[in-house]
Design an enzyme around this catalytic site. Structure first.
Site, PDB file in Angstrom:
ATOM      1  N   ASN A 183      63.847  16.158  61.417  1.00 26.79           N
ATOM      2  CA  ASN A 183      65.137  16.830  61.511  1.00 26.79           C
ATOM      3  C   ASN A 183      66.074  16.055  62.438  1.00 26.79           C
ATOM      4  O   ASN A 183      66.754  15.128  61.996  1.00 26.79           O
ATOM      5  CB  ASN A 183      64.927  18.273  61.985  1.00 26.79           C
ATOM      6  CG  ASN A 183      66.170  19.126  61.862  1.00 26.79           C
ATOM      7  OD1 ASN A 183      67.100  18.774  61.137  1.00 26.79           O
ATOM      8  ND2 ASN A 183      66.212  20.233  62.561  1.00 26.79           N
ATOM      9  N   CYS A 184      66.100  16.388  63.694  1.00 25.25           N
ATOM     10  CA  CYS A 184      67.053  15.740  64.605  1.00 25.25           C
ATOM     11  C   CYS A 184      66.719  14.274  64.865  1.00 25.25           C
ATOM     12  O   CYS A 184      67.621  13.451  65.014  1.00 25.25           O
ATOM     13  CB  CYS A 184      67.126  16.519  65.908  1.00 25.25           C
ATOM     14  SG  CYS A 184      67.738  18.209  65.672  1.00 25.25           S
ATOM     15  N   ASP A 185      65.423  13.929  64.912  1.00 26.61           N
ATOM     16  CA  ASP A 185      65.058  12.524  65.095  1.00 26.61           C
ATOM     17  C   ASP A 185      65.523  11.694  63.905  1.00 26.61           C
ATOM     18  O   ASP A 185      66.172  10.658  64.056  1.00 26.61           O
ATOM     19  CB  ASP A 185      63.540  12.367  65.256  1.00 26.61           C
ATOM     20  CG  ASP A 185      63.014  12.963  66.537  1.00 26.61           C
ATOM     21  OD1 ASP A 185      63.821  13.406  67.376  1.00 26.61           O
ATOM     22  OD2 ASP A 185      61.782  12.995  66.705  1.00 26.61           O
TER      23      ASP A 185
END
Length: 216
Positions: free
Chosen positions: A123-125
């Site tokens: 997701n954010c990575d």
């Protein structure tokens, strides 16, 4: 794909918050204790090497089911909160670049290589990795200093291990050099860069592997 030695690095540590440890999104793979340990090692190694550390914190409205700002689950985990950092930013979207000053902060310091650790891999990575890649940065992803959770929805079911592994393979195919924290620390000490791959070479290897498996 090789890049010049002696890169100007920064380490971005994304959303290492209690929500992922004791809250509603507990990281399952790699094992949480392992990833937290490696996040701490990466931060310590970066400081020792003079590499700036950027800490990112996800924020949501006070009535949100996850990361509600000001709640204990929103707080940074002690592995990150107890360590120094050069820059801190809050975000409301997956990418650490979206709606923040991260891009300008890196440019002002002539950073050309961004190492990514924290949560979640898929997701954010992943979004931050691809945002950095599109911005022309070299990217390194510390796969054992990150982690995933399982999903089930109308598209299917995937374990945390499957999600983490597949996203790491895709990142290595073009967007980032995927490596362990230990390997990353060796590159810091040597002033060298890890190699990322290409889509074509990754695909050709997969075809060769399938052919060899079928032949056997």
């Amino acid at each position: 794909m090789n890049t010049p030695a002696n890169p100007r690095r920064a380490l971005v540590v994304i959303d290492v918050q209690n929500e992922y440890v004791t809250g509603g999104l507990r990281i399952e793979y790699p094992p949480l204790a392992e990833s937290l340990h490696n996040i701490g090692r990466a931060i310590d190694g970066a400081h020792a090497a003079g590499v700036p550390v950027i800490v990112v914190q996800q924020c949501a409205p006070a009535d949100a089911p996850l990361f509600a700002t000001g709640t204990p689950m929103w707080e940074l985990h002690e592995v990150v909160a107890s360590r120094p950092r050069e820059h801190y930013l809050r975000k409301t979207l997956p990418s650490a670049f979206a709606g923040t000053d991260l891009g300008a902060w890196l440019a002002a310091r002539a950073i050309d290589t961004l190492a990514v650790a924290g949560y979640m891999t898929h997701n954010c990575d992943d979004t931050t990795v691809k945002h950095a890649f599109d911005a022309g940065l070299q990217v390194e992803f510390l796969a054992d200093a990150a982690g995933s959770v399982p999903y089930a929805n109308r598209a299917g079911i995937a374990s945390a291990e499957e999600i983490h592994r597949v996203f790491a393979v895709v990142q290595q195919s073009r967007y980032a050099a995927v490596l362990s924290t230990e390997a990353w620390l060796r590159h810091l000490a040597a002033g060298t860069v890890p190699e990322r791959d290409t889509i074509h070479a990754s695909h050709q290897r997969a075809l060769a592997h399938r052919g060899a498996t079928q032949a056997a």
